[in-house]
Design a protein around this motif. Structure first.
Motif, short mmCIF file in Angstrom:
data_model
loop_
_atom_site.label_atom_id
_atom_site.label_comp_id
_atom_site.label_asym_id
_atom_site.label_seq_id
_atom_site.Cartn_x
_atom_site.Cartn_y
_atom_site.Cartn_z
N VAL A 154 -15.09 -77.43 -0.75
CA VAL A 154 -14.09 -77.10 -1.78
C VAL A 154 -12.77 -76.90 -1.07
O VAL A 154 -12.64 -76.05 -0.19
N ALA A 155 -11.79 -77.70 -1.46
CA ALA A 155 -10.53 -77.69 -0.73
C ALA A 155 -9.32 -77.45 -1.59
O ALA A 155 -9.31 -77.71 -2.79
N ILE A 182 -18.58 -74.91 1.31
CA ILE A 182 -17.70 -74.68 2.47
C ILE A 182 -16.26 -74.78 1.97
O ILE A 182 -15.85 -75.80 1.42
N GLN A 183 -15.49 -73.70 2.16
CA GLN A 183 -14.11 -73.67 1.68
C GLN A 183 -13.18 -74.12 2.81
O GLN A 183 -13.22 -73.59 3.91
N ILE A 184 -12.33 -75.12 2.51
CA ILE A 184 -11.47 -75.69 3.57
C ILE A 184 -10.08 -76.01 3.06
O ILE A 184 -9.82 -75.98 1.87
N LYS A 185 -9.22 -76.35 4.04
CA LYS A 185 -7.93 -76.94 3.69
C LYS A 185 -8.19 -78.42 3.51
O LYS A 185 -9.01 -78.99 4.22
N ILE A 186 -7.46 -79.07 2.62
CA ILE A 186 -7.69 -80.50 2.37
C ILE A 186 -7.47 -81.33 3.63
O ILE A 186 -8.13 -82.35 3.84
N SER A 187 -6.62 -80.84 4.52
CA SER A 187 -6.37 -81.59 5.77
C SER A 187 -7.62 -81.65 6.65
O SER A 187 -7.73 -82.51 7.52
N LEU A 238 -17.04 -83.61 -2.20
CA LEU A 238 -15.78 -82.89 -1.99
C LEU A 238 -15.11 -82.64 -3.33
O LEU A 238 -15.02 -83.54 -4.16
N ILE A 239 -14.67 -81.39 -3.52
CA ILE A 239 -13.90 -81.07 -4.72
C ILE A 239 -12.60 -80.44 -4.27
O ILE A 239 -12.60 -79.53 -3.44
N SER A 240 -11.48 -80.95 -4.80
CA SER A 240 -10.19 -80.42 -4.35
C SER A 240 -9.24 -80.18 -5.51
O SER A 240 -9.31 -80.85 -6.54
#
Lengths: 99, 162
Positions: free
Chosen positions: A8-9, A38-43, A55-57
């Motif tokens: 999740v971004a 897993i929480q992330i930055k889109i980069s 992936l969900i953003s």
């Protein structure tokens, strides 16, 4: 139990993604699907896509990915939420069948 | 829905009403000046928030209104805050969903967060607020911090009665 892994971004990895993480948790729980988020930055998405099934953003996608990538802004605007939830679950179920 | 967490985050010294800016840059310079002099953010904050908005815009369009929630990485924040600007004239922010789409934004929440996972409740109530068309319309008419708090606390009381 088979588990689905979701990235999740958002842009900074702290604000809108936090809201979406909770929405995804609740959604998958209500459908009885086991999920790891897993929480992330889109980069970071391109380099971490091997760790996940989808992936969900809340941002636009800066590139193409090898896993299904879904835009999750509906969770923020409140418009088209059901459609988004259906899309997420359908995608997850398809992935789980193939696991 | 409890707005008390949200209210506690909104920083009175960073709440502005009826200000008019010609564009986004003027707006960002204004919030930076206030936030920096109040020791809320580091020097790089201005540059970073502008950059971030360019690459990942934060305009959100609900059914009736468009708001923006600009923010940048946690490392440029010294003290957590939410700044709120209710503008006299809308300025353009690009949409989060489509960065080719211009939104006319009148209400801006600048998020100064250090660790959002610990702010889930506050963020949830922020999104709930943004999606509440009636409340957001009332929001536009607010002209002071105390009016703002009253509006959100009244809403909370109404919810509790239900």
């Amino acid at each position: 139990m088979k588990k689905i892994r979701v990235l999740v971004a958002c842009g900074a990895g702290i604000a809108t993604s936090t809201i979406v993480v909770k929405k995804i948790e609740d959604l998958f729980y209500s459908k009885g699907i086991s999920v790891e988020i897993i929480q992330i930055k889109i980069s970071e998405a391109a380099s971490r896509q091997t760790e996940a099934d989808m992936l969900i953003s809340t941002t636009m996608f800066p590139t193409e990915y090898q896993i299904p990538a879904i835009k999750g802004m509906s969770f923020l605007t409140g418009i088209g939420v059901e459609k988004l939830q259906d899309e997420i679950i359908l995608t997850a179920e398809k992935i789980l069948t193939n696991k | 829905m409890s707005y008390s967490k949200l209210v506690s985050f909104i920083e009175p010294s960073l709440v502005c009403f009826e200000k008019a800016f010609s564009n986004q840059l003027d707006f960002f310079e204004d919030i930076f000046e206030k936030a920096y002099s109040g020791d809320f953010v580091l020097n790089d904050f201005l540059e970073k928030i502008i950059l971030r908005e360019e690459s990942f815009p934060t305009g959100i369009k609900t059914e009736k209104i468009a708001v923006a929630i600009p923010h940048t990485d946690a490392e440029y924040i010294n003290k957590e805050f939410i700044a709120l600007y209710i503008l006299e004239r809308p300025i353009v922010f690009k949409s989060m969903e489509d960065n080719n789409e211009d939104l006319s934004v009148e209400i801006i929440f600048v998020l100064g967060l250090k660790e959002a996972h610990s702010q889930l409740e506050m963020l949830q109530s922020l999104i709930q607020l943004i999606q509440n068309d009636k409340l957001m319309t009332n929001f536009k008419e607010v002209r002071s911090y105390s009016e703002l708090v009253k509006l959100l606390e009244e809403k909370e009381k109404k919810n509790e009665k239900n």
